[in-house]
Design an enzyme around this catalytic site. Structure first.
Site, PDB file in Angstrom:
ATOM      1  N   GLY A  51      36.162  40.498  47.895  1.00 52.15           N
ATOM      2  CA  GLY A  51      35.396  40.142  46.670  1.00 52.15           C
ATOM      3  C   GLY A  51      35.231  38.938  46.588  1.00 52.15           C
ATOM      4  CD  GLU A  57      32.446  37.208  48.062  1.00 50.18           C
ATOM      5  OE1 GLU A  57      33.329  37.579  49.020  1.00 50.18           O
ATOM      6  OE2 GLU A  57      32.631  36.608  47.531  1.00 50.18           O
ATOM      7  CD  GLU A  97      36.391  38.853  51.097  1.00 50.89           C
ATOM      8  OE1 GLU A  97      36.508  40.272  51.458  1.00 50.89           O
ATOM      9  OE2 GLU A  97      36.601  37.880  50.424  1.00 50.89           O
ATOM     10  CB  SER A 146      42.926  41.836  30.806  1.00 53.12           C
ATOM     11  OG  SER A 146      43.188  43.108  30.970  1.00 53.12           O
ATOM     12  CD  GLU A 158      45.599  38.484  58.057  1.00 51.59           C
ATOM     13  OE1 GLU A 158      46.752  39.173  57.905  1.00 51.59           O
ATOM     14  OE2 GLU A 158      46.544  38.377  59.199  1.00 51.59           O
TER      15      GLU A 158
END
Lengths: 226, 226
Positions: free
Chosen positions: B46, B62, B66, B82, B113
């Site tokens: 993300g 993204e 990625e 939150s 990764e």
């Protein structure tokens, strides 16, 4: 505090689709806008999210400030992020839908310029609020077919006729009475009460209440594959 | 351009829960973070939403940047807001879930990764990403019971055994073979093909493909009340 993203940022709003049921039609609560853009046009209740409050808190705050609504069923619906949905600048809106019990329906319109409209006969709405409302209606219809959700729109005690009227109002078409009763009772969601209610000239109709524990079990196991 | 809200604003991100199925276990694609906070911890793919792109565009960008993933099934999941979910400052994240066909599963880990993990054995995740992943899994499980959704995780042609393995992997428990076949076939979602596939020492198993038109009809009418 270090800033994580040093580029222009969208403003964040919450918008709430508030449904109510008066026993006949499914209704949505709208607010007439006092300021541009879309001045004097009807819109969903909502407003900007403050940086120190959660999204749910923002939605509940707006419903209370604009409509005096508290303790309603509230669920996040979808986040709307079209680039030009606000003519002023980039505004991303987290939409919610709320279900309001009949007792609270009257209170909600105490706010100036707030009004209930039948979803079958809505005015032109500001921004992309028509799309948000359609999405909420579609979610409510979908949920009704696989989750015990409509009960938040009914009085605490209700007859099977009232429940059927609600399903018909949400789904937008007539349902066969015998099939409906068979299906609803087979879900084992309702607790029959000792009381009954006079409906028209017929013998009094049994009252039921919704059983949240049974509902939780049903939600967990789903309808189709278990 | 006038600013509509002259107060501090949250930064906006998208985070994607990417599910894949290898025929055995349900897998989720994770990225190891190269920078603080949570450096070296696994996280969902993300990044930040640019002010000139929609939320869907940000999620697709993204996933491509990625993970080299393109044209995957992508659906908005939920928006997480939150107040302290990012230790640096207020960041609101619009979460998505993606379903990846087996052909694309290998390609997705070409990115440095990036790695697939079985959802039954996940590492510690950065931020509130464990909560986001749990929400996605719960959505996927829920949908599987009332919507034809799992097919995006299967090869284009599949046997009923492959479909059952997928359902078992997502739901996390064994299903009775006869009941499963009866239910699936009764939904009338699958087109039988002229071909078959050798599965173990038994006679070749019939191949099916998913019928999107039938699926749309089924989605529209729902399972329970119509």
């Amino acid at each position: 505090m270090p800033h994580v993203y040093d580029h222009p940022r969208a403003a964040l709003t919450v918008d709430c689709v508030v449904f109510g049921f008066d026993g006949g039609e499914l209704q949505a609560l709208l607010i007439r806008r006092g300021l541009p853009p879309f001045k004097d046009t009807w819109a969903l209740p909502g407003g900007f999210v403050r940086v120190e409050e959660t999204l749910d808190e923002a939605a509940r705050r707006e419903l209370e400030e604009e409509n005096g609504l508290r303790n309603v069923f509230l669920e996040q619906l979808y986040t709307f992020g079209s680039v030009h949905r606000d003519p002023r600048e980039r505004v991303v809106s987290i939409a919610y839908f709320a279900l309001v019990k009949p007792e609270a329906v009257a209170a909600a319109t105490d706010a100036a310029e707030a009004k209930w409209f039948p979803v079958s006969d809505l005015p032109t709405l500001a921004f992309d609020h028509a799309e948000i409302l359609t999405t909420a209606l579609s979610r409510l219809r979908g949920k009704l077919t696989y989750q015990p959700i409509g009960f938040e729109l009914l009085p605490r005690k209700f007859t099977l006729t009232q429940l059927q009227r609600l399903y018909e109002a949400v789904l937008g078409h007539h349902l066969d009475k015998r099939n409906f009763r068979k299906k609803v009772l087979s879900l084992d969601l309702l607790t029959p009460l000792e009381e009954s209610r006079q409906e028209g000239p017929h013998r009094p109709a049994q009252l039921f209440r919704f059983d949240p524990e049974r509902s939780d079990r049903l939600k967990e196991r789903g309808f189709l594959f278990e």
